[in-house]
Design an enzyme around this catalytic site. Structure first.
Site, PDB file in Angstrom:
ATOM      1  N   ILE A  15      43.836  49.427  41.308  1.00 54.39           N
ATOM      2  CA  ILE A  15      43.694  47.985  41.061  1.00 54.39           C
ATOM      3  C   ILE A  15      42.736  47.750  39.883  1.00 54.39           C
ATOM      4  N   LEU A  65      35.377  59.215  39.572  1.00 53.85           N
ATOM      5  CA  LEU A  65      36.676  59.915  39.496  1.00 53.85           C
ATOM      6  C   LEU A  65      37.010  60.669  40.777  1.00 53.85           C
ATOM      7  N   ASN A  83      38.722  59.545  43.169  1.00 54.79           N
ATOM      8  CA  ASN A  83      40.110  59.252  43.547  1.00 54.79           C
ATOM      9  C   ASN A  83      40.916  58.716  42.367  1.00 54.79           C
ATOM     10  N   LEU A 132      28.138  55.824  42.654  1.00 59.67           N
ATOM     11  CA  LEU A 132      27.271  54.715  43.099  1.00 59.67           C
ATOM     12  C   LEU A 132      26.145  55.221  43.990  1.00 59.67           C
ATOM     13  N   PHE A 140      35.110  47.494  42.743  1.00 57.32           N
ATOM     14  CA  PHE A 140      36.298  48.097  43.368  1.00 57.32           C
ATOM     15  C   PHE A 140      35.962  49.417  44.057  1.00 57.32           C
ATOM     16  N   LYS A 198      39.504  54.486  50.597  1.00 51.53           N
ATOM     17  CA  LYS A 198      40.394  53.500  51.216  1.00 51.53           C
ATOM     18  C   LYS A 198      41.441  54.051  52.174  1.00 51.53           C
ATOM     19  N   SER A 213      39.562  43.351  52.177  1.00 56.04           N
ATOM     20  CA  SER A 213      40.931  43.667  52.572  1.00 56.04           C
ATOM     21  C   SER A 213      41.337  42.803  53.750  1.00 56.04           C
ATOM     22  N   TYR A 228      37.247  52.678  58.031  1.00 56.71           N
ATOM     23  CA  TYR A 228      37.485  52.043  56.729  1.00 56.71           C
ATOM     24  C   TYR A 228      37.332  50.526  56.845  1.00 56.71           C
ATOM     25  N   LYS A 285      34.431  47.746  55.314  1.00 63.00           N
ATOM     26  CA  LYS A 285      34.675  46.497  54.561  1.00 63.00           C
ATOM     27  C   LYS A 285      34.004  45.318  55.254  1.00 63.00           C
ATOM     28  N   ASN A 330      50.119  57.442  52.209  1.00 65.89           N
ATOM     29  CA  ASN A 330      49.958  56.757  53.498  1.00 65.89           C
ATOM     30  C   ASN A 330      50.711  55.440  53.503  1.00 65.89           C
ATOM     31  N   ARG A 385      54.694  42.727  56.238  1.00 65.59           N
ATOM     32  CA  ARG A 385      53.462  42.651  55.446  1.00 65.59           C
ATOM     33  C   ARG A 385      53.643  41.727  54.242  1.00 65.59           C
TER      34      ARG A 385
HETATM   35  P1  NAD Z   1      41.484  53.576  44.109  1.00 63.78           P
HETATM   36  O1  NAD Z   1      41.065  54.706  44.982  1.00 63.78           O
HETATM   37  O2  NAD Z   1      42.668  53.752  43.240  1.00 63.78           O
HETATM   38  O3  NAD Z   1      40.258  53.115  43.193  1.00 63.78           O
HETATM   39  C1  NAD Z   1      38.922  53.191  43.622  1.00 63.78           C
HETATM   40  C2  NAD Z   1      38.113  53.864  42.518  1.00 63.78           C
HETATM   41  O4  NAD Z   1      36.749  53.932  42.933  1.00 63.78           O
HETATM   42  C3  NAD Z   1      38.577  55.293  42.216  1.00 63.78           C
HETATM   43  O5  NAD Z   1      38.792  55.432  40.815  1.00 63.78           O
HETATM   44  C4  NAD Z   1      37.414  56.171  42.694  1.00 63.78           C
HETATM   45  O6  NAD Z   1      37.285  57.323  41.902  1.00 63.78           O
HETATM   46  C5  NAD Z   1      36.234  55.215  42.586  1.00 63.78           C
HETATM   47  N1  NAD Z   1      35.124  55.474  43.517  1.00 63.78           N
HETATM   48  C6  NAD Z   1      35.186  55.641  44.857  1.00 63.78           C
HETATM   49  N2  NAD Z   1      33.960  55.851  45.353  1.00 63.78           N
HETATM   50  C7  NAD Z   1      33.098  55.826  44.313  1.00 63.78           C
HETATM   51  C8  NAD Z   1      31.686  55.988  44.177  1.00 63.78           C
HETATM   52  N3  NAD Z   1      30.898  56.263  45.229  1.00 63.78           N
HETATM   53  N4  NAD Z   1      31.134  55.883  42.945  1.00 63.78           N
HETATM   54  C9  NAD Z   1      31.899  55.626  41.859  1.00 63.78           C
HETATM   55  N5  NAD Z   1      33.237  55.475  41.928  1.00 63.78           N
HETATM   56  C10 NAD Z   1      33.820  55.582  43.142  1.00 63.78           C
HETATM   57  O7  NAD Z   1      41.682  52.300  45.071  1.00 63.78           O
HETATM   58  P2  NAD Z   1      42.342  50.894  44.753  1.00 63.78           P
HETATM   59  O8  NAD Z   1      43.639  50.837  45.458  1.00 63.78           O
HETATM   60  O9  NAD Z   1      42.271  50.588  43.317  1.00 63.78           O
HETATM   61  O10 NAD Z   1      41.344  49.964  45.568  1.00 63.78           O
HETATM   62  C11 NAD Z   1      40.218  49.355  44.974  1.00 63.78           C
HETATM   63  C12 NAD Z   1      39.405  48.648  46.036  1.00 63.78           C
HETATM   64  O11 NAD Z   1      40.236  47.711  46.720  1.00 63.78           O
HETATM   65  C13 NAD Z   1      38.861  49.586  47.116  1.00 63.78           C
HETATM   66  O12 NAD Z   1      37.564  49.142  47.459  1.00 63.78           O
HETATM   67  C14 NAD Z   1      39.815  49.388  48.271  1.00 63.78           C
HETATM   68  O13 NAD Z   1      39.208  49.623  49.509  1.00 63.78           O
HETATM   69  C15 NAD Z   1      40.178  47.927  48.113  1.00 63.78           C
HETATM   70  N6  NAD Z   1      41.490  47.606  48.696  1.00 63.78           N
HETATM   71  C16 NAD Z   1      42.583  48.334  48.324  1.00 63.78           C
HETATM   72  C17 NAD Z   1      43.821  48.059  48.899  1.00 63.78           C
HETATM   73  C18 NAD Z   1      45.030  48.872  48.529  1.00 63.78           C
HETATM   74  O14 NAD Z   1      45.995  48.895  49.288  1.00 63.78           O
HETATM   75  N7  NAD Z   1      45.081  49.533  47.389  1.00 63.78           N
HETATM   76  C19 NAD Z   1      43.942  47.034  49.843  1.00 63.78           C
HETATM   77  C20 NAD Z   1      42.815  46.298  50.187  1.00 63.78           C
HETATM   78  C21 NAD Z   1      41.586  46.596  49.605  1.00 63.78           C
HETATM   79  C1  UD1 Z   2      47.410  50.004  55.513  1.00 59.74           C
HETATM   80  C2  UD1 Z   2      46.087  50.194  56.207  1.00 59.74           C
HETATM   81  C3  UD1 Z   2      45.184  48.990  55.907  1.00 59.74           C
HETATM   82  C4  UD1 Z   2      45.040  48.789  54.412  1.00 59.74           C
HETATM   83  C5  UD1 Z   2      46.450  48.629  53.824  1.00 59.74           C
HETATM   84  C6  UD1 Z   2      46.459  48.437  52.345  1.00 59.74           C
HETATM   85  C7  UD1 Z   2      46.644  51.542  58.194  1.00 59.74           C
HETATM   86  C8  UD1 Z   2      46.737  51.561  59.679  1.00 59.74           C
HETATM   87  N1  UD1 Z   2      46.304  50.356  57.641  1.00 59.74           N
HETATM   88  O1  UD1 Z   2      47.970  48.855  56.035  1.00 59.74           O
HETATM   89  O2  UD1 Z   2      43.906  49.179  56.485  1.00 59.74           O
HETATM   90  O3  UD1 Z   2      44.250  47.647  54.145  1.00 59.74           O
HETATM   91  O4  UD1 Z   2      47.212  49.803  54.128  1.00 59.74           O
HETATM   92  O5  UD1 Z   2      46.112  49.614  51.698  1.00 59.74           O
HETATM   93  O6  UD1 Z   2      46.818  52.550  57.525  1.00 59.74           O
HETATM   94  N2  UD1 Z   2      55.231  52.130  56.992  1.00 59.74           N
HETATM   95  C9  UD1 Z   2      56.288  52.928  57.418  1.00 59.74           C
HETATM   96  N3  UD1 Z   2      56.353  54.208  56.940  1.00 59.74           N
HETATM   97  C10 UD1 Z   2      55.419  54.729  56.083  1.00 59.74           C
HETATM   98  C11 UD1 Z   2      54.350  53.905  55.655  1.00 59.74           C
HETATM   99  C12 UD1 Z   2      54.279  52.614  56.147  1.00 59.74           C
HETATM  100  O7  UD1 Z   2      57.134  52.492  58.178  1.00 59.74           O
HETATM  101  O8  UD1 Z   2      55.527  55.913  55.706  1.00 59.74           O
HETATM  102  C13 UD1 Z   2      55.168  50.734  57.477  1.00 59.74           C
HETATM  103  C14 UD1 Z   2      53.925  50.407  58.288  1.00 59.74           C
HETATM  104  O9  UD1 Z   2      54.130  50.639  59.648  1.00 59.74           O
HETATM  105  C15 UD1 Z   2      53.735  48.917  57.948  1.00 59.74           C
HETATM  106  C16 UD1 Z   2      54.276  48.786  56.529  1.00 59.74           C
HETATM  107  O10 UD1 Z   2      55.144  49.912  56.339  1.00 59.74           O
HETATM  108  O11 UD1 Z   2      54.531  48.134  58.802  1.00 59.74           O
HETATM  109  C17 UD1 Z   2      53.197  48.808  55.464  1.00 59.74           C
HETATM  110  O12 UD1 Z   2      52.387  49.959  55.668  1.00 59.74           O
HETATM  111  P1  UD1 Z   2      51.196  50.346  54.668  1.00 59.74           P
HETATM  112  O13 UD1 Z   2      51.695  50.328  53.280  1.00 59.74           O
HETATM  113  O14 UD1 Z   2      50.589  51.603  55.169  1.00 59.74           O
HETATM  114  O15 UD1 Z   2      50.173  49.140  54.797  1.00 59.74           O
HETATM  115  P2  UD1 Z   2      49.475  48.521  56.105  1.00 59.74           P
HETATM  116  O16 UD1 Z   2      49.982  49.140  57.346  1.00 59.74           O
HETATM  117  O17 UD1 Z   2      49.558  47.062  56.002  1.00 59.74           O
END
Ligand code: NAD
Ligand code: UD1
Length: 336
Positions: A12, A33, A35, A59, A80, A84, A124, A148, A152, A197, A230
């Site tokens: 993101i 870096l 992740n 951090l 960010f 996660k 989240s 996780y 948050k 995942n 979702r």
């Molecule tokens: P991401 O893992 O792609 O990006 C997170 C970045 O933070 C990575 O580049 C990682 O290297 C860096 N990082 C982690 N811990 C660190 C530390 N201690 N010091 C410095 N850098 C660090 O994840 P994303 O999908 O871009 O998500 C960004 C944020 O949004 C996260 O906080 C995540 O929890 C939140 N979020 C993500 C989702 C999603 O589905 N992607 C949904 C809801 C919330």
């Molecule tokens: C997951 C996380 C949630 C996080 C969100 C966004 C869990 C339990 N929850 O939620 O904390 O904020 O991602 O990153 O992991 N699905 C399948 N097959 C798969 C993968 C997913 O059927 O292989 C289904 C799930 O059951 C769900 C939907 O697809 O109904 C979306 O799943 P996913 O992308 O993992 O997101 P969340 O479950 O919403």
């Protein structure tokens, strides 16, 4: 305005950095870096045609972080950085609490020392736990079911306490629903480590031939077709929400929570159908048991963000699938 972006090299963050630079903000990225790949930064630099200031710093290293703040003199922070993966957080909770909560505490202390008081935080929809009803409003009860989610929620509470103690802070807590999609160029996107995942990266990896078949986690939920529903949101829309939040912080709103979702829910089977339609690829799948901790349906009521930030999602499910597929098909092994 100069913005420090923690985790700015991630999925993101990288999409947000592009929009920040295009809007004229000066950027400094701090990312350890853990992740993400440095290649993502090169791709972003290529897209915006500018060199970006990058510090490979954790951090958890408060001294180095403080040095960056002293040197860079930033006006605001978008935070960010965090781990996660829900399943992993259950296995190694201390690592998650340390990285996410202690990392944030360090950031807040360093911001305070350097008189930086504007923060956008990545929260989240997971903080709503299993919502009693949908669509979800910002004032719904909060809970968490895994480390996780709890990290948050803890950070959110810390931010609210911090604001109560000192009203000079301005904090936008953004609760993301399910980010998917990628930059339209196909150059950057989500690059999960190992077996994905989340649903969309799994689908795109089946489509590109890296995985054989998608396991659909349950078809006996009380939803339109029994599979989980979702609120998928295009990462480019999500990124735009951060710019709107920054504009809001300049007007001293205090500490405020905003849902960033589209307001539309799609089931797993509906996402598979949409993906098939735009990619022309068959997605092999089988129905398996529910995944522990999953909920039936989760989608936002996004009207508060629209009213207060002037933000709403523009892109629908077809565009989300189209851009996810462009990224995956052009980069079958991600940034490798
Ligand atoms: P991401 O893992 O792609 O990006 C997170 C970045 O933070 C990575 O580049 C990682 O290297 C860096 N990082 C982690 N811990 C660190 C530390 N201690 N010091 C410095 N850098 C660090 O994840 P994303 O999908 O871009 O998500 C960004 C944020 O949004 C996260 O906080 C995540 O929890 C939140 N979020 C993500 C989702 C999603 O589905 N992607 C949904 C809801 C919330
Ligand atoms: C997951 C996380 C949630 C996080 C969100 C966004 C869990 C339990 N929850 O939620 O904390 O904020 O991602 O990153 O992991 N699905 C399948 N097959 C798969 C993968 C997913 O059927 O292989 C289904 C799930 O059951 C769900 C939907 O697809 O109904 C979306 O799943 P996913 O992308 O993992 O997101 P969340 O479950 O919403």
């Amino acid at each position: 305005m100069k913005i420090l972006v923690t985790g700015g090299n991630g999925y993101i963050g990288s999409h947000t950095v592009i929009q920040l630079i295009n809007a004229g903000y000066e950027i400094v990225i701090v990312d350890n870096l853990c992740n993400s790949k440095i290649e993502a930064l090169s791709r972003v630099e290529n897209i915006v045609n500018t060199k970006i200031k990058f510090h490979k710093v954790d951090l958890l290293n408060k001294e180095k972080l403080n040095q960056i703040f002293e040197d860079e003199k930033v006006d605001a922070v978008i935070h960010f950085a965090g781990l996660k993966a829900v399943g992993e957080s259950v296995e190694i909770p201390l690592h998650y609490y340390n990285n996410n909560v202690v990392g944030t505490l360090n950031l807040l202390e360093v911001m305070k020392n350097n008189k930086v008081s504007k923060l956008v935080f990545s929260s989240s929809a997971t903080v709503y736990g299993d919502p009693h009803t949908v669509p979800i409003l910002e004032n719904f009860p909060l809970s968490a079911t895994n480390p996780y989610g709890r990290s948050k929620l803890m950070i959110e509470e810390i931010l609210r306490d911090l604001y109560k103690s000192d009203n000079n802070w301005d904090i936008a807590i953004l609760r993301y629903f399910n980010p998917v999609g990628a930059h339209e160029s196909g150059k950057i996107g989500e690059d999960p480590n190992g077996i994905p995942n989340n649903l969309m990266p799994f689908i795109t990896q089946v489509a590109v031939g890296k995985r054989e078949s998608l396991a659909v986690f349950g078809n006996d939920y009380p939803t339109v077709d029994g599979t989980g529903v979702r609120d998928y949101i295009h990462v480019v829309d999500l990124a735009a929400g951060h710019l709107k939040a920054l504009e809001k912080l300049v007007k001293n709103p205090g500490c405020v929570e905003y849902n960033l979702g589209t307001g539309n829910g799609y089931s797993v089977l509906q996402v598979i159908d949409a993906f098939k339609k735009v990619s022309g690829k068959e997605i092999a799948y089988s129905i398996v048991d529910r995944r522990a901790g999953d909920i039936a349906a989760c989608y936002a009521d996004p009207k508060f963000a629209k009213e207060e930030l002037g933000w709403e999602a523009k892109y629908g499910i077809d565009k989300m699938c189209e851009d996810s597929w462009r990224w995956q098909s052009q980069n079958p092994d991600g940034y490798e």
